[in-house]
Each structure stands twice: as C-alpha cells, then as structure tokens.
Design a protein around this motif. Structure first.
Motif, PDB file in Angstrom:
ATOM      1  N   ALA B  88      48.141  -8.585  18.360  1.00  0.00           N
ATOM      2  CA  ALA B  88      47.359  -9.696  17.820  1.00  0.00           C
ATOM      3  C   ALA B  88      46.127  -9.880  18.688  1.00  0.00           C
ATOM      4  N   MET B  89      45.280 -10.787  18.251  1.00  0.00           N
ATOM      5  CA  MET B  89      44.169 -11.249  19.069  1.00  0.00           C
ATOM      6  C   MET B  89      44.653 -12.493  19.793  1.00  0.00           C
ATOM      7  N   TYR B  90      44.483 -12.515  21.100  1.00  0.00           N
ATOM      8  CA  TYR B  90      44.906 -13.672  21.897  1.00  0.00           C
ATOM      9  C   TYR B  90      43.667 -14.402  22.399  1.00  0.00           C
ATOM     10  N   PHE B  91      43.605 -15.676  22.074  1.00  0.00           N
ATOM     11  CA  PHE B  91      42.473 -16.494  22.468  1.00  0.00           C
ATOM     12  C   PHE B  91      42.895 -17.506  23.520  1.00  0.00           C
ATOM     13  N   CYS B  92      42.082 -17.624  24.533  1.00  0.00           N
ATOM     14  CA  CYS B  92      42.214 -18.686  25.509  1.00  0.00           C
ATOM     15  C   CYS B  92      41.217 -19.780  25.128  1.00  0.00           C
ATOM     16  N   ALA B  93      41.566 -21.020  25.370  1.00  0.00           N
ATOM     17  CA  ALA B  93      40.656 -22.140  25.144  1.00  0.00           C
ATOM     18  C   ALA B  93      40.810 -23.130  26.276  1.00  0.00           C
ATOM     19  N   SER B  94      39.764 -23.915  26.470  1.00  0.00           N
ATOM     20  CA  SER B  94      39.865 -24.980  27.479  1.00  0.00           C
ATOM     21  C   SER B  94      39.122 -26.203  26.972  1.00  0.00           C
ATOM     22  N   SER B  95      39.493 -27.341  27.497  1.00  0.00           N
ATOM     23  CA  SER B  95      38.791 -28.573  27.155  1.00  0.00           C
ATOM     24  C   SER B  95      38.759 -29.487  28.366  1.00  0.00           C
ATOM     25  N   ALA B  96      37.798 -30.414  28.324  1.00  0.00           N
ATOM     26  CA  ALA B  96      37.585 -31.271  29.483  1.00  0.00           C
ATOM     27  C   ALA B  96      38.615 -32.385  29.565  1.00  0.00           C
TER      28      ALA B  96
END
Lengths: 113, 114
Positions: B88-96
């Motif tokens: 699969a495609m693995y996405f990392c995300a971040s938020s404040a």
C-alpha cells in the motif's frame, strides 16, 4: 456508523464545466467536513472544509454545499481546469476529539482541455 | 512552506521481512499519524501518536505494527513481518493541535511486498 460514502468514483469534465462530487455520512456527531485534493505521487492536501452551522462555503472556484438534515455534503468546482485533475476525498470528523478524519473512497476527476 | 517528509519513497520487501518507514513531521507539530491507502481505495487511519504514546489506533493496527519517535525529529512505522496485503501507500501526517489546524500529509511511501 463511521462510514462516509462518496460518489461518483470517477468523473470526466470538459474545461470550463462544473464538477460535482457528493458525499453522505451516517454519524450525526460529525461536526467538521474537509475535502482533500490528492495529485499522483503526493499526499492528500486540505482543500476546503465546512462546519454544519453553515449551508455553504465558497473559496474561489471551490464551493461546499452542506445539507445537515440529509447528512450530505458536496464539492462543486466551477470553471474546472485541467490543473484540477486529481483525486478528491471527502472526510468527516469530530473536531472536539483527536481529529482523525474518516475518508470517503475518493473521486478521480479528469478535466479535459 | 513546512513539509512532512517521508523516506523512502518506494520500498520493495520480501514477505515476512521487517520494514521501517520513516517520517519527519513539521517541527513544531505535536500530533503524528500514520495512514495507508491500498491502490485505488480510500485513505485508512492506522494510528495517532501524542506525547510519546499511542493515542488512538484502528483495528488495522494489529500486533505486527508499531510506532516510535526515536528522537526529536523522526516518527517511524515498523511492520514486523510483512504480508502481501500490506502492500500500500503509507502516509504520515502531523498537526499542531490535534485539530484540523495545520493537518499536513507527507508524500507517502509506496510499500510493495513480494
């Protein structure tokens, strides 16, 4: 309960036309509805979002229409351009929680020149 | 504009092998996430991480998955014994703030298990 149903799966529009993508949700507790745009090889990027206290939000050529009673919301792209060709995901979330969007399955939009 | 950086962009691995996917979130963000997207399907939440511990995880995130923030900048996803269906495609995300404010995805790592 957590599903977000999105349609159509794919959409082809001529340049200058209107692109319309629809989503429906089940969980009435959802209170934040973002749309994400994803270009090939890139991660989703927040495009526009709406909260259920308004029925419409417009940013440039992009408009979200929201129908709380029907639990539906839609993205309208006016004057569609070839550069709008991308996959669009609707999402729904609880803004008071840890903000983990539940995504729709995505709509692949192709805008022909 | 600040970016979430993921490496590698593409990884091919043998079934049963361990893989580590790496992410560098935006520097002042406090909330970190992993998602996956099987080809042609929707983006699915795996896990969220805050204050050096998992805050939420989905049923997909079973015992073969783990996350770590080994230093002040990296955020990793480890898959212990890869299966074909982990491709699969693995996405990392971040938020404040753990809200919609500044919720930013990386460009993803395409994992292919053969």
């Amino acid at each position: 309960q957590q599903q977000v149903k999105q349609s159509p799966q794919s959409l082809i529009v001529q340049k200058g036309g209107i692109s319309i993508i629809n989503c429906a949700y089940e969980n009435t507790a959802f209170d934040y509805f973002p749309w994400y745009q994803q270009f090939p090889g890139k991660g989703p990027a927040l495009l526009i979002a709406i909260r259920p206290d308004v029925s419409e939000k417009k940013e440039g050529r992009f408009t979200i229409s929201f129908n709380k009673s029907a639990k539906q919301f839609s993205l309208h792209i006016m004057d569609s351009q070839p550069g709008d060709s991308a996959t669009y995901f609707c999402a729904a979330t609880l803004s008071g929680g840890s903000y983990i969007p539940t995504f729709g399955r995505g709509t692949s939009l192709i805008v022909h020149p | 504009e600040p970016e979430v950086t993921q490496t590698p962009s593409h990884q091919v691995t043998q079934m049963g092998q361990e893989v580590i996917l790496r992410c560098v979130p935006i520097s002042n963000h406090l909330y970190f996430y992993w998602y996956r997207q099987i080809l042609g399907q929707k983006v699915e939440f795996l896990v969220s991480f805050y204050n050096n511990e998992i805050s939420e995880k989905s049923e997909i995130f079973d015992d073969q998955f783990s996350v770590e923030r080994p230093d002040g900048s990296n955020f990793t996803l480890k898959i212990r014994s890869t299966k074909l269906e982990d491709s699969a495609m693995y996405f990392c995300a971040s938020s404040a703030l753990g809200t919609d404010s500044g919720y930013t995805f990386g460009s993803g790592t395409r994992l292919t298990v053969v």
